[in-house]
Design a protein around this motif. Structure first.
Motif, PDB file in Angstrom:
ATOM      1  N   LYS A 158     -10.775   9.337  -5.042  1.00  0.00           N
ATOM      2  CA  LYS A 158     -11.116   9.912  -4.437  1.00  0.00           C
ATOM      3  C   LYS A 158      -9.829   8.948  -2.984  1.00  0.00           C
ATOM      4  CE  LYS A 158     -13.580  13.138  -6.624  1.00  0.00           C
ATOM      5  NZ  LYS A 158     -13.878  15.016  -7.350  1.00  0.00           N
ATOM      6  N   TRP A 159     -10.432   9.731  -2.030  1.00  0.00           N
ATOM      7  CA  TRP A 159     -10.024   9.059  -0.749  1.00  0.00           C
ATOM      8  C   TRP A 159     -11.510   8.134  -0.303  1.00  0.00           C
ATOM      9  CZ3 TRP A 159     -12.677  10.201   3.887  1.00  0.00           C
ATOM     10  CH2 TRP A 159     -14.444  11.061   4.156  1.00  0.00           C
ATOM     11  N   SER A 191     -14.566   7.517  -2.284  1.00  0.00           N
ATOM     12  CA  SER A 191     -14.682   6.594  -3.186  1.00  0.00           C
ATOM     13  C   SER A 191     -14.991   5.227  -3.801  1.00  0.00           C
ATOM     14  CB  SER A 191     -14.071   7.489  -4.525  1.00  0.00           C
ATOM     15  OG  SER A 191     -14.659   6.655  -5.635  1.00  0.00           O
ATOM     16  N   GLU A 192     -14.961   4.622  -3.950  1.00  0.00           N
ATOM     17  CA  GLU A 192     -15.196   3.609  -4.240  1.00  0.00           C
ATOM     18  C   GLU A 192     -14.545   2.625  -5.433  1.00  0.00           C
ATOM     19  OE1 GLU A 192     -14.685   0.587  -2.018  1.00  0.00           O
ATOM     20  OE2 GLU A 192     -15.078   1.896  -0.116  1.00  0.00           O
ATOM     21  N   LYS A 193     -13.766   4.141  -6.856  1.00  0.00           N
ATOM     22  CA  LYS A 193     -13.648   3.192  -7.855  1.00  0.00           C
ATOM     23  C   LYS A 193     -11.975   3.551  -7.795  1.00  0.00           C
ATOM     24  CE  LYS A 193     -17.817   5.824  -9.977  1.00  0.00           C
ATOM     25  NZ  LYS A 193     -17.651   7.150 -11.262  1.00  0.00           N
ATOM     26  N   ALA A 194     -11.814   2.995  -8.590  1.00  0.00           N
ATOM     27  CA  ALA A 194     -10.612   2.372  -8.809  1.00  0.00           C
ATOM     28  C   ALA A 194      -9.844   2.282 -10.361  1.00  0.00           C
ATOM     29  CB  ALA A 194      -9.582   1.577  -7.769  1.00  0.00           C
ATOM     30  N   SER A 195      -8.948   2.528 -10.613  1.00  0.00           N
ATOM     31  CA  SER A 195      -8.201   1.632 -11.867  1.00  0.00           C
ATOM     32  C   SER A 195      -6.690   2.013 -12.058  1.00  0.00           C
ATOM     33  CB  SER A 195      -9.091   3.097 -12.630  1.00  0.00           C
ATOM     34  OG  SER A 195      -8.597   4.403 -12.847  1.00  0.00           O
ATOM     35  N   GLY A 196      -6.281   1.036 -12.734  1.00  0.00           N
ATOM     36  CA  GLY A 196      -4.561   0.756 -12.650  1.00  0.00           C
ATOM     37  C   GLY A 196      -3.998   0.345 -14.107  1.00  0.00           C
ATOM     38  N   ILE A 197      -3.041   0.343 -14.599  1.00  0.00           N
ATOM     39  CA  ILE A 197      -2.778  -0.579 -16.304  1.00  0.00           C
ATOM     40  C   ILE A 197      -1.893  -1.546 -15.387  1.00  0.00           C
ATOM     41  CG2 ILE A 197      -1.524   0.155 -17.756  1.00  0.00           C
ATOM     42  CD1 ILE A 197      -3.473   1.771 -17.388  1.00  0.00           C
ATOM     43  N   TYR A 198      -1.789  -2.950 -16.295  1.00  0.00           N
ATOM     44  CA  TYR A 198      -1.564  -4.158 -16.530  1.00  0.00           C
ATOM     45  C   TYR A 198      -1.575  -4.081 -17.534  1.00  0.00           C
ATOM     46  CZ  TYR A 198      -0.421  -8.747 -15.123  1.00  0.00           C
ATOM     47  OH  TYR A 198       0.137 -10.107 -15.537  1.00  0.00           O
ATOM     48  N   ASN A 199      -0.368  -4.039 -17.820  1.00  0.00           N
ATOM     49  CA  ASN A 199       0.307  -5.007 -18.928  1.00  0.00           C
ATOM     50  C   ASN A 199      -0.437  -4.158 -20.643  1.00  0.00           C
ATOM     51  OD1 ASN A 199       1.793  -7.105 -17.997  1.00  0.00           O
ATOM     52  ND2 ASN A 199       0.949  -8.595 -18.239  1.00  0.00           N
ATOM     53  N   LEU A 200      -0.438  -3.017 -19.762  1.00  0.00           N
ATOM     54  CA  LEU A 200      -0.725  -1.729 -21.149  1.00  0.00           C
ATOM     55  C   LEU A 200      -2.772  -2.331 -21.397  1.00  0.00           C
ATOM     56  CD1 LEU A 200       1.456  -2.135 -24.295  1.00  0.00           C
ATOM     57  CD2 LEU A 200       1.169  -0.357 -22.193  1.00  0.00           C
ATOM     58  N   ASP A 201      -3.019  -2.619 -20.413  1.00  0.00           N
ATOM     59  CA  ASP A 201      -4.312  -2.920 -20.252  1.00  0.00           C
ATOM     60  C   ASP A 201      -4.977  -1.932 -18.989  1.00  0.00           C
ATOM     61  OD1 ASP A 201      -5.429  -4.666 -21.845  1.00  0.00           O
ATOM     62  OD2 ASP A 201      -4.829  -6.355 -20.923  1.00  0.00           O
ATOM     63  N   ARG A 202      -6.271  -1.093 -19.426  1.00  0.00           N
ATOM     64  CA  ARG A 202      -6.609  -0.836 -18.340  1.00  0.00           C
ATOM     65  C   ARG A 202      -8.062  -0.937 -17.229  1.00  0.00           C
ATOM     66  NH1 ARG A 202     -10.351   5.049 -18.097  1.00  0.00           N
ATOM     67  NH2 ARG A 202     -10.145   5.383 -15.841  1.00  0.00           N
ATOM     68  N   TYR A 227       1.041  -1.063  -0.093  1.00  0.00           N
ATOM     69  CA  TYR A 227      -0.257  -0.055   0.291  1.00  0.00           C
ATOM     70  C   TYR A 227       0.695   1.450   0.333  1.00  0.00           C
ATOM     71  CZ  TYR A 227      -4.085  -2.408   0.505  1.00  0.00           C
ATOM     72  OH  TYR A 227      -5.032  -3.684   0.527  1.00  0.00           O
ATOM     73  N   THR A 228       0.216   2.614  -1.200  1.00  0.00           N
ATOM     74  CA  THR A 228       1.543   3.741  -1.289  1.00  0.00           C
ATOM     75  C   THR A 228       0.925   4.473  -0.131  1.00  0.00           C
ATOM     76  OG1 THR A 228       0.116   4.335  -3.242  1.00  0.00           O
ATOM     77  CG2 THR A 228       2.462   2.312  -3.457  1.00  0.00           C
ATOM     78  N   LYS A 229      -0.485   5.117  -0.425  1.00  0.00           N
ATOM     79  CA  LYS A 229      -0.449   6.069   0.089  1.00  0.00           C
ATOM     80  C   LYS A 229      -2.233   5.880   0.399  1.00  0.00           C
ATOM     81  CE  LYS A 229      -1.546  10.899  -0.586  1.00  0.00           C
ATOM     82  NZ  LYS A 229      -1.614  12.212  -1.332  1.00  0.00           N
ATOM     83  N   GLY A 230      -3.061   5.661   1.505  1.00  0.00           N
ATOM     84  CA  GLY A 230      -4.017   5.315   1.795  1.00  0.00           C
ATOM     85  C   GLY A 230      -4.513   3.555   1.303  1.00  0.00           C
ATOM     86  N   ARG A 231      -5.310   4.079   0.312  1.00  0.00           N
ATOM     87  CA  ARG A 231      -5.909   2.431  -0.612  1.00  0.00           C
ATOM     88  C   ARG A 231      -5.354   2.364  -1.644  1.00  0.00           C
ATOM     89  NH1 ARG A 231     -12.104   2.620  -0.910  1.00  0.00           N
ATOM     90  NH2 ARG A 231     -11.445   4.815  -0.871  1.00  0.00           N
ATOM     91  N   ASN A 232      -4.381   2.987  -2.666  1.00  0.00           N
ATOM     92  CA  ASN A 232      -4.329   2.884  -3.126  1.00  0.00           C
ATOM     93  C   ASN A 232      -2.692   1.334  -3.212  1.00  0.00           C
ATOM     94  OD1 ASN A 232      -5.224   4.934  -4.177  1.00  0.00           O
ATOM     95  ND2 ASN A 232      -3.382   6.361  -4.170  1.00  0.00           N
TER      96      ASN A 232
END
Length: 161
Positions: free
Chosen positions: A28-29, A31-42, A6-11
Motif C-alpha cells: 500500500k502507499w 505501508s513499509e511491507k514490500a515484496s518482489g521476485i528475484y531469480n524465482l525467489d520471493r 522507480y516506477t510508481k511511488g516507491r516501487n
C-alpha cells in the motif's frame, strides 16, 4: 550499466544492461511491507519492532537478513548467503539533496556507489550504480536490498522533518 528505476511511488526495478532483473512492489502507499521476485525467489521486506525499528528480509518465507538504521548516518545490512554464512554491509549516506549512498563490506572495502539522478522535487530519484570492487555476493540481489534501504532512509528523513 546497472540502475535502480522507480516506477510508481516507491516501487522500483533493478536494471542490468537494459534488462529488468527484479521489481519490488509495496503493498500500500503508506505501508513499509514490500515484496518482489528475484531469480524465482520471493523476497519480502517488513518492519519489525516499535522503538528500535529494523527491517526483516525474507527469502521464500525464510528470514535471511536485517536492515538497521544508525543515527550516525549509515545503515547496516546483515545478509545470509546461500551457504548460511552471514555477511555485513554498511550503507553510508553522503549527501542529502542529490544524495549518494556508498556501500562497504565487512573489510571496509567500497563495493559500489548509488548516485541519485532525476528531478530535484521528486522524493524518489533513480540511481545509477558505480561498481568498484568485486564482491562474493550477487551484486543484483544486493541492489534489491540496498534500494529498499534507500527508500526506508528517505521515509525516515521525510517523517523527521
Amino acid at each position: 550499466m546497472k540502475k535502480i528505476l522507480y516506477t510508481k511511488g516507491r516501487n522500483y526495478q533493478i536494471i542490468d544492461n537494459k534488462k529488468k532483473v527484479c521489481e519490488v512492489f509495496y503493498y500500500k502507499w503508506y505501508s513499509e511491507k514490500a515484496s518482489g521476485i528475484y531469480n524465482l525467489d520471493r523476497i519480502q521486506f517488513f518492519i519489525s519492532g516499535v522503538i528500535n525499528q529494523n527491517v526483516t528480509i525474507l527469502k521464500n518465507d525464510q528470514p535471511i537478513g536485517t536492515i538497521k538504521y544508525n543515527l550516525r548516518g549509515y545503515m547496516v545490512l546483515n545478509i545470509k548467503d546461500e551457504n548460511g554464512a552471514e555477511k555485513t554491509y554498511f550503507l553510508k549516506i553522503k549527501t542529502v539533496w542529490r544524495f549518494r549512498i556508498e556501500v562497504f563490506d565487512e573489510q571496509n572495502n567500497m563495493c559500489f556507489i548509488m548516485h541519485s539522478y532525476g528531478k530535484w522535487y521528486k522524493a524518489y530519484n533513480n540511481f545509477k550504480i558505480e561498481e568498484l570492487a568485486s564482491t562474493n555476493t550477487n551484486i543484483n540481489e544486493l541492489l534489491v536490498y540496498c534500494a529498499y534501504a534507500a527508500n526506508w532512509f528517505i521515509n525516515i528523513a521525510v517523517s523527521a522533518s
